[in-house]
Motif scaffolding. Structure first.
Motif, PDB file in Angstrom:
ATOM      1  N   MET A 286       0.767  -1.367   0.186  1.00 13.42           N
ATOM      2  CA  MET A 286      -0.009  -0.135   0.065  1.00 13.42           C
ATOM      3  C   MET A 286       0.868   1.257   0.013  1.00 13.42           C
ATOM      4  O   MET A 286       1.740   1.372   0.839  1.00 13.42           O
ATOM      5  CB  MET A 286      -0.814   0.120   1.258  1.00 13.42           C
ATOM      6  N   LYS A 287       0.457   2.110  -0.930  1.00 12.58           N
ATOM      7  CA  LYS A 287       1.340   3.560  -0.967  1.00 12.58           C
ATOM      8  C   LYS A 287       0.569   4.595  -0.446  1.00 12.58           C
ATOM      9  O   LYS A 287      -0.571   4.612  -0.542  1.00 12.58           O
ATOM     10  CB  LYS A 287       1.487   3.785  -2.389  1.00 12.58           C
ATOM     11  N   THR A 288       1.114   5.389   0.384  1.00  9.01           N
ATOM     12  CA  THR A 288       0.384   6.456   0.962  1.00  9.01           C
ATOM     13  C   THR A 288       1.262   7.828   0.549  1.00  9.01           C
ATOM     14  O   THR A 288       2.173   8.166   0.148  1.00  9.01           O
ATOM     15  CB  THR A 288       0.857   6.645   2.501  1.00  9.01           C
ATOM     16  N   ILE A 289      -0.022   8.747  -0.058  1.00 11.01           N
ATOM     17  CA  ILE A 289       0.278  10.135  -0.477  1.00 11.01           C
ATOM     18  C   ILE A 289      -0.253  10.962   0.670  1.00 11.01           C
ATOM     19  O   ILE A 289      -1.493  10.912   0.995  1.00 11.01           O
ATOM     20  CB  ILE A 289      -0.432  10.413  -1.746  1.00 11.01           C
ATOM     21  N   THR A 290       0.561  12.105   1.148  1.00  8.54           N
ATOM     22  CA  THR A 290       0.193  13.058   2.041  1.00  8.54           C
ATOM     23  C   THR A 290       0.277  14.617   1.674  1.00  8.54           C
ATOM     24  O   THR A 290      -0.302  15.422   2.326  1.00  8.54           O
ATOM     25  CB  THR A 290       1.073  12.876   3.261  1.00  8.54           C
ATOM     26  N   SER A 291       0.895  14.646   0.328  1.00  7.92           N
ATOM     27  CA  SER A 291       0.980  15.992  -0.207  1.00  7.92           C
ATOM     28  C   SER A 291      -0.041  16.337  -1.386  1.00  7.92           C
ATOM     29  O   SER A 291      -0.042  15.614  -2.136  1.00  7.92           O
ATOM     30  CB  SER A 291       2.339  16.269  -0.686  1.00  7.92           C
ATOM     31  N   ARG A 292      -0.737  17.434  -1.447  1.00  4.19           N
ATOM     32  CA  ARG A 292      -1.692  17.849  -2.170  1.00  4.19           C
ATOM     33  C   ARG A 292      -0.720  18.088  -3.474  1.00  4.19           C
ATOM     34  O   ARG A 292      -1.261  18.211  -4.784  1.00  4.19           O
ATOM     35  CB  ARG A 292      -2.232  19.240  -2.183  1.00  4.19           C
ATOM     36  N   ASP A 293       0.529  18.282  -3.666  1.00  7.00           N
ATOM     37  CA  ASP A 293       1.300  18.607  -4.778  1.00  7.00           C
ATOM     38  C   ASP A 293       1.988  17.524  -5.589  1.00  7.00           C
ATOM     39  O   ASP A 293       2.543  17.451  -6.406  1.00  7.00           O
ATOM     40  CB  ASP A 293       2.531  19.653  -4.158  1.00  7.00           C
ATOM     41  N   ASN A 294       1.683  16.226  -4.853  1.00  5.25           N
ATOM     42  CA  ASN A 294       1.875  15.061  -5.420  1.00  5.25           C
ATOM     43  C   ASN A 294       1.381  14.861  -6.854  1.00  5.25           C
ATOM     44  O   ASN A 294       0.287  15.262  -7.158  1.00  5.25           O
ATOM     45  CB  ASN A 294       1.571  13.961  -4.561  1.00  5.25           C
ATOM     46  N   ALA A 295       2.142  14.765  -7.946  1.00  8.85           N
ATOM     47  CA  ALA A 295       1.656  14.471  -9.361  1.00  8.85           C
ATOM     48  C   ALA A 295       0.638  13.476  -9.377  1.00  8.85           C
ATOM     49  O   ALA A 295      -0.563  13.855 -10.040  1.00  8.85           O
ATOM     50  CB  ALA A 295       2.886  14.237 -10.239  1.00  8.85           C
ATOM     51  N   GLN A 296       0.856  12.364  -8.852  1.00  5.09           N
ATOM     52  CA  GLN A 296      -0.360  11.424  -8.815  1.00  5.09           C
ATOM     53  C   GLN A 296      -1.807  11.889  -8.309  1.00  5.09           C
ATOM     54  O   GLN A 296      -2.800  11.632  -8.921  1.00  5.09           O
ATOM     55  CB  GLN A 296       0.173   9.976  -8.101  1.00  5.09           C
ATOM     56  N   TYR A 297      -1.419  12.458  -7.101  1.00  2.00           N
ATOM     57  CA  TYR A 297      -2.931  13.175  -6.474  1.00  2.00           C
ATOM     58  C   TYR A 297      -3.387  14.114  -7.341  1.00  2.00           C
ATOM     59  O   TYR A 297      -4.424  14.245  -7.598  1.00  2.00           O
ATOM     60  CB  TYR A 297      -2.517  13.691  -5.095  1.00  2.00           C
ATOM     61  N   LYS A 298      -2.777  14.949  -7.899  1.00  2.00           N
ATOM     62  CA  LYS A 298      -2.995  16.059  -8.803  1.00  2.00           C
ATOM     63  C   LYS A 298      -3.843  15.562  -9.982  1.00  2.00           C
ATOM     64  O   LYS A 298      -4.994  16.029 -10.401  1.00  2.00           O
ATOM     65  CB  LYS A 298      -2.134  16.950  -9.484  1.00  2.00           C
ATOM     66  N   GLU A 299      -3.434  14.394 -10.677  1.00  2.00           N
ATOM     67  CA  GLU A 299      -4.078  13.763 -11.662  1.00  2.00           C
ATOM     68  C   GLU A 299      -5.525  13.169 -11.079  1.00  2.00           C
ATOM     69  O   GLU A 299      -6.684  13.444 -11.786  1.00  2.00           O
ATOM     70  CB  GLU A 299      -3.455  12.637 -12.205  1.00  2.00           C
ATOM     71  N   LEU A 300      -5.595  12.580  -9.951  1.00  2.00           N
ATOM     72  CA  LEU A 300      -6.595  12.111  -9.328  1.00  2.00           C
ATOM     73  C   LEU A 300      -8.114  13.244  -9.047  1.00  2.00           C
ATOM     74  O   LEU A 300      -9.065  13.216  -9.352  1.00  2.00           O
ATOM     75  CB  LEU A 300      -6.482  11.368  -7.984  1.00  2.00           C
ATOM     76  N   VAL A 301      -7.247  14.539  -8.637  1.00  2.00           N
ATOM     77  CA  VAL A 301      -8.013  15.626  -8.553  1.00  2.00           C
ATOM     78  C   VAL A 301      -8.857  15.985  -9.894  1.00  2.00           C
ATOM     79  O   VAL A 301     -10.176  16.133 -10.007  1.00  2.00           O
ATOM     80  CB  VAL A 301      -7.439  16.887  -7.851  1.00  2.00           C
ATOM     81  N   LYS A 302      -7.814  15.917 -10.974  1.00  2.00           N
ATOM     82  CA  LYS A 302      -8.376  16.353 -12.229  1.00  2.00           C
ATOM     83  C   LYS A 302      -9.628  15.247 -12.778  1.00  2.00           C
ATOM     84  O   LYS A 302     -10.654  15.591 -13.174  1.00  2.00           O
ATOM     85  CB  LYS A 302      -7.534  16.529 -13.327  1.00  2.00           C
ATOM     86  N   LEU A 303      -9.359  14.107 -12.431  1.00  2.00           N
ATOM     87  CA  LEU A 303     -10.025  13.010 -12.835  1.00  2.00           C
ATOM     88  C   LEU A 303     -11.416  12.964 -12.187  1.00  2.00           C
ATOM     89  O   LEU A 303     -12.463  12.762 -12.973  1.00  2.00           O
ATOM     90  CB  LEU A 303      -9.694  11.654 -12.549  1.00  2.00           C
ATOM     91  N   ALA A 304     -11.314  13.193 -10.826  1.00  2.00           N
ATOM     92  CA  ALA A 304     -12.601  13.500 -10.208  1.00  2.00           C
ATOM     93  C   ALA A 304     -13.475  14.672 -10.552  1.00  2.00           C
ATOM     94  O   ALA A 304     -14.862  14.354 -10.557  1.00  2.00           O
ATOM     95  CB  ALA A 304     -12.339  13.601  -8.599  1.00  2.00           C
ATOM     96  N   GLY A 305     -12.949  15.719 -10.823  1.00  2.00           N
ATOM     97  CA  GLY A 305     -13.757  16.840 -10.748  1.00  2.00           C
ATOM     98  C   GLY A 305     -14.013  17.297 -12.303  1.00  2.00           C
ATOM     99  O   GLY A 305     -14.676  18.490 -12.665  1.00  2.00           O
ATOM    100  N   ASN A 306     -13.637  16.328 -13.373  1.00  2.00           N
ATOM    101  CA  ASN A 306     -13.714  17.065 -14.463  1.00  2.00           C
ATOM    102  C   ASN A 306     -14.134  15.874 -15.536  1.00  2.00           C
ATOM    103  O   ASN A 306     -13.412  14.933 -15.928  1.00  2.00           O
ATOM    104  CB  ASN A 306     -12.530  17.618 -15.200  1.00  2.00           C
ATOM    105  N   ALA A 307     -15.392  15.893 -16.226  1.00  2.99           N
ATOM    106  CA  ALA A 307     -15.933  14.957 -17.031  1.00  2.99           C
ATOM    107  C   ALA A 307     -15.197  14.760 -18.307  1.00  2.99           C
ATOM    108  O   ALA A 307     -14.783  13.846 -18.878  1.00  2.99           O
ATOM    109  CB  ALA A 307     -17.233  15.091 -17.336  1.00  2.99           C
ATOM    110  N   ALA A 308     -14.499  16.047 -18.665  1.00  2.00           N
ATOM    111  CA  ALA A 308     -13.769  15.985 -20.020  1.00  2.00           C
ATOM    112  C   ALA A 308     -12.498  15.116 -19.829  1.00  2.00           C
ATOM    113  O   ALA A 308     -12.107  14.430 -20.606  1.00  2.00           O
ATOM    114  CB  ALA A 308     -13.366  17.435 -20.257  1.00  2.00           C
ATOM    115  N   THR A 309     -11.914  15.397 -18.843  1.00  2.08           N
ATOM    116  CA  THR A 309     -10.692  14.651 -18.296  1.00  2.08           C
ATOM    117  C   THR A 309     -10.849  12.990 -18.272  1.00  2.08           C
ATOM    118  O   THR A 309     -10.106  12.324 -18.678  1.00  2.08           O
ATOM    119  CB  THR A 309     -10.020  15.062 -17.070  1.00  2.08           C
ATOM    120  N   ARG A 310     -12.037  12.765 -17.627  1.00  2.31           N
ATOM    121  CA  ARG A 310     -12.283  11.508 -17.487  1.00  2.31           C
ATOM    122  C   ARG A 310     -12.460  10.764 -18.847  1.00  2.31           C
ATOM    123  O   ARG A 310     -12.025   9.569 -19.188  1.00  2.31           O
ATOM    124  CB  ARG A 310     -13.775  11.223 -16.674  1.00  2.31           C
ATOM    125  N   ARG A 311     -13.208  11.314 -19.826  1.00  2.00           N
ATOM    126  CA  ARG A 311     -13.359  11.074 -21.213  1.00  2.00           C
ATOM    127  C   ARG A 311     -11.975  10.933 -21.840  1.00  2.00           C
ATOM    128  O   ARG A 311     -11.731   9.959 -22.466  1.00  2.00           O
ATOM    129  CB  ARG A 311     -14.481  11.737 -21.940  1.00  2.00           C
TER     130      ARG A 311
END
Length: 261
Positions: free
Chosen positions: A1-26
């Protein structure tokens, strides 16, 4: 199991975009399944996700721990986030704190209609779309075809309304429904408030392609003219018509009733 604690983490930023933007998901061809029930259903019916994202507090939840345990036993990717970071990507209020990232299924129509199916012409409300998918799955229908003007089936609201039905259905989007109906080898039934033939007077003991339309405008005229039958659901109350999701459920289970009679 990997843990991320920073909002600046690149993987986390991608998750934020994925969650909040339908165009990104498509664009990325990925979907988030948020909540225990959706994750359990996917794991049972479709297999491993690309990734599991879990909040730290959810790791104390028995059902979440069972999901994580199954994934880790099969060497799947699990990502843990502090609760504050998880809440920023979750669209489920008061949720438990687990979601899957999956590749969005994409299917190309390759054959003529030959078994029970649902055709949706411009059904735009996500709640209606999800309810129709759920009713179709419950009635044993496995194929759903959606026109370009319909709600996106893999949006978060449709996924929540369908309650896991996606994982037992073959869903086709951006389909030319007129072309599909023209080459269908099964009876096609379109619902219309102006039809004179009652649903209950049609023999449904055979495969049927059900055609439902936009919440306000109904099925487009060109599709209505192609259907084998136009049917109406008679009702006694002084309301103009049934909600499209309720209409679909009545139709599906009238077919179930006839086939079990």
């Amino acid at each position: 199991m990997k843990t991320i604690t920073s909002r600046d983490n690149a993987q986390y930023k991608e998750l934020v975009k994925l969650a909040g933007n339908a165009a990104t998901r498509r664009k990325l061809g990925r979907t988030l399944l948020d909540g225990v029930h959706l994750c359990q259903s996917f794991l049972q019916l479709r297999g491993l996700p690309e990734q599991c994202i879990v909040s730290e507090s959810a790791l104390q939840h028995a059902e979440v721990m069972d999901i994580v345990g199954q994934l880790e036993a099969r060497h799947a990717h699990v990502l843990a986030l502090p609760d504050a970071l998880y809440k920023a990507i979750s669209q489920v209020e008061h949720g438990v704190g687990v979601m899957f990232s999956i590749a969005t299924p994409e299917r190309a129509v390759s054959a003529a209609l030959a078994r029970n199916a649902v055709l949706l012409d411009g059904v735009q409300d996500p709640g209606n779309m999800g309810s129709i998918l759920r009713s179709a799955a419950a009635a044993g229908i496995t194929e759903v075809y959606c026109s370009a003007g319909s709600a996106y089936c893999w949006s978060p609201k449709v996924l929540r309304a369908a309650m896991g039905a996606h994982f037992v259905l073959d869903i086709y989007e951006n389909v030319d429904l007129a072309e599909l109906v023209r080459h269908a080898s099964v009876t096609t039934l379109a619902t219309s408030g102006y039809a004179t033939q009652r649903l209950y007077d049609v023999d449904l003991r055979q495969p049927v392609a059900w055609l439902f339309g936009h919440e306000g405008q109904g099925v487009a005229d060109d599709l209505l003219s192609l259907a084998t039958h136009q049917v109406v659901i008679p009702h006694l109350g002084q309301v103009e018509s049934l909600n499209v999701a309720a209409c679909a459920a009545v139709c599906f289970f009238e077919q179930v009733r006839q086939n079990q009679a």
